[in-house]
Scaffold this active site. Structure first.
Site, PDB file in Angstrom:
ATOM      1  N   ARG A 120      64.652 -16.374 -17.612  1.00 24.38           N
ATOM      2  CA  ARG A 120      65.898 -17.071 -17.318  1.00 24.38           C
ATOM      3  C   ARG A 120      66.565 -16.410 -16.115  1.00 24.38           C
ATOM      4  NH1 ARG A 120      64.528 -20.795 -20.021  1.00 24.38           N
ATOM      5  NH2 ARG A 120      65.571 -21.692 -21.841  1.00 24.38           N
ATOM      6  N   GLU A 162      70.641 -23.236 -11.799  1.00 21.90           N
ATOM      7  CA  GLU A 162      69.666 -24.324 -11.566  1.00 21.90           C
ATOM      8  C   GLU A 162      70.343 -25.692 -11.653  1.00 21.90           C
ATOM      9  OE1 GLU A 162      66.576 -23.867 -14.458  1.00 21.90           O
ATOM     10  OE2 GLU A 162      66.256 -21.785 -13.895  1.00 21.90           O
ATOM     11  N   HIS A 174      61.466 -24.215 -12.026  1.00 19.19           N
ATOM     12  CA  HIS A 174      61.456 -24.104 -13.502  1.00 19.19           C
ATOM     13  C   HIS A 174      60.325 -24.963 -14.094  1.00 19.19           C
ATOM     14  CE1 HIS A 174      64.167 -23.125 -17.188  1.00 19.19           C
ATOM     15  NE2 HIS A 174      62.888 -23.214 -17.556  1.00 19.19           N
TER      16      HIS A 174
HETATM   17  C1  8YV Z   1      62.103 -26.109 -19.984  1.00 21.32           C
HETATM   18  C2  8YV Z   1      62.408 -23.796 -21.008  1.00 21.32           C
HETATM   19  O1  8YV Z   1      63.098 -25.894 -19.077  1.00 21.32           O
HETATM   20  O2  8YV Z   1      61.238 -23.520 -23.007  1.00 21.32           O
HETATM   21  C3  8YV Z   1      62.234 -23.246 -22.377  1.00 21.32           C
HETATM   22  O3  8YV Z   1      63.116 -22.513 -22.843  1.00 21.32           O
HETATM   23  O4  8YV Z   1      63.273 -23.377 -20.300  1.00 21.32           O
HETATM   24  C4  8YV Z   1      61.480 -24.842 -20.473  1.00 21.32           C
HETATM   25  O5  8YV Z   1      60.355 -25.022 -21.179  1.00 21.32           O
HETATM   26  C5  8YV Z   1      62.715 -27.122 -20.841  1.00 21.32           C
HETATM   27  O6  8YV Z   1      63.183 -26.693 -22.037  1.00 21.32           O
HETATM   28  C6  8YV Z   1      62.007 -28.422 -20.829  1.00 21.32           C
HETATM   29  O7  8YV Z   1      62.737 -29.400 -21.498  1.00 21.32           O
END
Ligand code: 8YV
Length: 310
Positions: free
Chosen positions: A229, A258, A276
């Site tokens: 993150r 982001e 991402h």
């Molecule tokens: C994606 C993520 O941004 O799994 C996570 O925590 O940050 C990523 O896989 C996202 O959640 C896709 O919807």
């Protein structure tokens, strides 16, 4: 039919399943205001969201019938779990199914940065090869790897890097059994490695912990790779370290704000930037969508939910 608020796209097969089983209201966080809530809030019993979005606390409290949140992602840093528990809201995420992809991208980013793959690609595409060769890059094999956060993803990253080097170390809240060397904090870890890979979960205790001191300890030949993150890395300090040459480079899939990425980062040659995409493959997004819906369906069927965090 049960009404679900959907805050982000999910894989088409999962979308079809969601649409078939529920009344779905799709909205972005930007359009949800008082008027929107007055029209829709009373009916919403579930929210589908991404790890990068979560559910803002103000929205959670504005949905009186909310019972379940399905995160299409492993990270739950954008959902206040205490608030959810206090309101009797169950929260599920999608662990494990994305671990391989995130670890694969960590290797890809590291190779891209050290071997300057984007520069090589641009050189060929621009027709510059006949006029000369690209600058020499840096070798990955034999580099010392440091992993910040030896959880599921950190271990998968370590396993992959063990094909490149014998020197793998990590920092986590406590030492773990296994072949890797433990350092008690990120600065000590950075001083002992060339490539620092950020794999930890984002929380109050990891916020901006990868900052100026860590970059100084990594030094001009050290690089940072972030597949976790943006909040874990002090982005302003990172830019200063990169601009001054105090840090050798950075490969980043995640950012503080982001999808906005600072112009100064975008202008630098010693960085690799991806939007991402760590879990963004057909196979994994399908598995994430399925697992997220397995959780939502289980909740409304009164069955045990497979992967809950609250
Ligand atoms: C994606 C993520 O941004 O799994 C996570 O925590 O940050 C990523 O896989 C996202 O959640 C896709 O919807």
């Amino acid at each position: 039919m049960t009404t679900i608020l959907q805050l982000c796209p999910i894989y088409p097969a999962a979308q079809a399943r969601l649409d078939a089983g529920y009344d779905v209201i799709a909205a972005t966080l930007e359009v949800i205001d008082a008027a929107w809530l007055a029209e829709h809030a009373a009916t919403i019993e579930g929210v589908v969201t991404g790890g990068h979005l979560g559910v803002p606390a103000a929205l959670m409290t504005a949905l009186p019938q909310l019972k379940v949140i399905g995160i299409n992602g492993v990270g739950y840093d954008k959902v206040d779990l205490d608030l959810a528990r206090s309101r009797g809201v169950r929260v599920a995420n999608t662990p494990d199914v994305l671990t391989d992809d995130v670890a694969d991208l960590a290797i890809g980013l590291t190779l891209s940065l050290l071997r300057q793959l984007p520069q090589g690609d641009a050189h060929v595409r621009a027709g510059k090869w006949p006029a000369g060769e690209v600058a020499l890059a840096r070798k990955l094999t034999g580099k010392r790897i440091g992993i910040f956060g030896l959880g599921r993803i950190g271990r998968a990253v370590a396993k992959r890097f063990s094909g490149f080097t014998d020197v793998i170390a990590y920092t986590d809240v406590a030492p773990q059994d296994g072949p890797y060397t433990y350092y008690p904090n990120p600065v000590a870890l950075a001083a002992a490695c060339d490539v620092l890979v950020v794999c930890a979960a984002s929380s109050a205790s990891t916020r901006k912990v990868i900052g100026a001191e860590v970059f100084a300890a990594l030094g001009p030949n050290g690089v940072v790779v972030n597949v976790a993150r943006g909040a874990i890395v002090d982005e302003a300090a990172l830019i200063v370290a990169l601009q001054s040459g105090g840090l050798g480079g950075a490969a980043l899939d995640v950012f503080e704000d982001e999808p906005r990425v600072p112009d100064s980062l975008r202008a630098m040659a010693n960085v690799v930037l991806t939007p991402h995409i760590a879990s963004a493959t057909h196979e994994t997004r399908q598995a994430m969508g399925d697992l997220m819906l397995d959780n939502i369906d289980a909740y409304f069927a009164g069955k045990p939910m497979p992967t809950t965090v609250a």
